[in-house]
Design an enzyme around this catalytic site. Sequence first.
Site, short mmCIF file in Angstrom:
data_model
loop_
_atom_site.label_atom_id
_atom_site.label_comp_id
_atom_site.label_asym_id
_atom_site.label_seq_id
_atom_site.Cartn_x
_atom_site.Cartn_y
_atom_site.Cartn_z
N PRO A 150 54.58 39.28 76.21
CA PRO A 150 53.79 39.69 75.04
C PRO A 150 52.49 38.90 74.98
O PRO A 150 52.51 37.69 74.78
CB PRO A 150 54.71 39.32 73.87
N GLU A 187 49.07 38.66 73.00
CA GLU A 187 48.38 39.08 71.79
C GLU A 187 46.96 39.56 72.08
O GLU A 187 46.18 38.88 72.76
CB GLU A 187 48.34 37.92 70.78
N GLN A 193 58.65 41.89 69.14
CA GLN A 193 58.65 40.45 68.90
C GLN A 193 58.22 40.15 67.47
O GLN A 193 57.27 40.73 66.96
CB GLN A 193 57.71 39.73 69.86
N CYS A 230 53.76 30.64 70.41
CA CYS A 230 52.34 30.94 70.21
C CYS A 230 51.55 29.66 69.92
O CYS A 230 51.87 28.93 68.99
CB CYS A 230 52.16 31.93 69.07
N LYS A 261 61.42 33.07 72.76
CA LYS A 261 60.48 32.52 73.73
C LYS A 261 59.94 31.20 73.21
O LYS A 261 59.51 31.11 72.06
CB LYS A 261 59.33 33.49 74.00
N GLU A 321 52.20 30.61 85.17
CA GLU A 321 51.53 30.41 86.46
C GLU A 321 52.14 31.21 87.61
O GLU A 321 52.16 30.75 88.75
CB GLU A 321 51.51 28.91 86.83
N GLY A 371 52.72 37.39 82.80
CA GLY A 371 51.70 37.53 81.78
C GLY A 371 50.34 37.73 82.41
O GLY A 371 50.00 38.81 82.91
N ARG A 372 49.53 36.69 82.42
CA ARG A 372 48.17 36.80 82.92
C ARG A 372 48.11 37.24 84.38
O ARG A 372 47.16 37.90 84.81
CB ARG A 372 47.44 35.47 82.72
#
Length: 314
Positions: free
Chosen positions: A7, A9, A68, A98, A139, A201, A223-224
């Site tokens: 997730p 944002e 979430q 977060c 998480k 990572e 994620g990224r």
Amino acid sequence: MHIILAPMEGVVDHLMRDMLTRIGGFDLCVTEFIRIVDQLLPERVFQRICPELAQQGRTPAGTPVRIQLLGQEPNWLAENAYRAVSLGSHGVDLNFGCPAKAVNKSRGGAVLLKQPEQLYKIVKAVRLAVPSQHSVSAKIRLGYDDTSLTIENAQAIAEAGASVLAVHARTKTDGYKPPAYWSWIAKIKQQVAIPLIANGEIWDRHSALLCQQQANCQDIMLGRGVLAMPNLAQSIRQNTAAMPWPQVLELLLQYSEFEICGDKSQYYSNRIKQWFSYLKLQYPEAAELFIQLRLQRKSSDILTTLQQALSQHK
């Protein structure tokens, strides 16, 4: 191995989930968080964040989606969690990671990692409210300022009845600075009985395998890395090369059409540039194109630039 789309944002909305799951390789998506304060939110809030609820809680490609929630009040989180699964969410996820200052100031997200007893109360209340056939996941990061409470936090969440725990292997203070401390996930695994998901990572198949080895954990959350390489999940599973740049451009144009015609069209310019900030890490062509895009504000100008770039590769 299960691969979960993280997730993110302001980045991974339902349009991005649609595109990435069409490419394939994901077993589950988790939505951007819904902020819970002191009330049971109306159904429309859940439906806005997760339009997939109208499709049995799945993306058009068939990948299940989990809502979430973020907050600090156990009872209100419990009531909203029950509403989420009642509407069709495939379980519910709790955000204790977060790092945003505004969220932390209002006692949400990573700041709760300073309070293991509060983590326990929240997870316990949600687990009691949500029918047993639905997963309650959480998480976390390794901690807020340091790792002094890492194990205690994980144990609190597990003992409260969580089904699974995703661990972003950095503290809030670490932010997103490399490295991710994957070996900490292996330490957590020695202390809790519930399944773990490793996050942080993972940029390519090599880092995914290294993460699994150091974390002693098969399940991973991307994620990224998947923004930098849109077919990352497939690449990890099948040892395939990165998606060719012309195909990425076609994907960008598809995304542009979705976003410009969608209900968040005013954010399109910022979102497409944010995506490019990650694509530059994988594709030199993205860095060159971004030089043109970064000064453009109008959606039509950005669209024209992308179309011209694609025509040059045909």
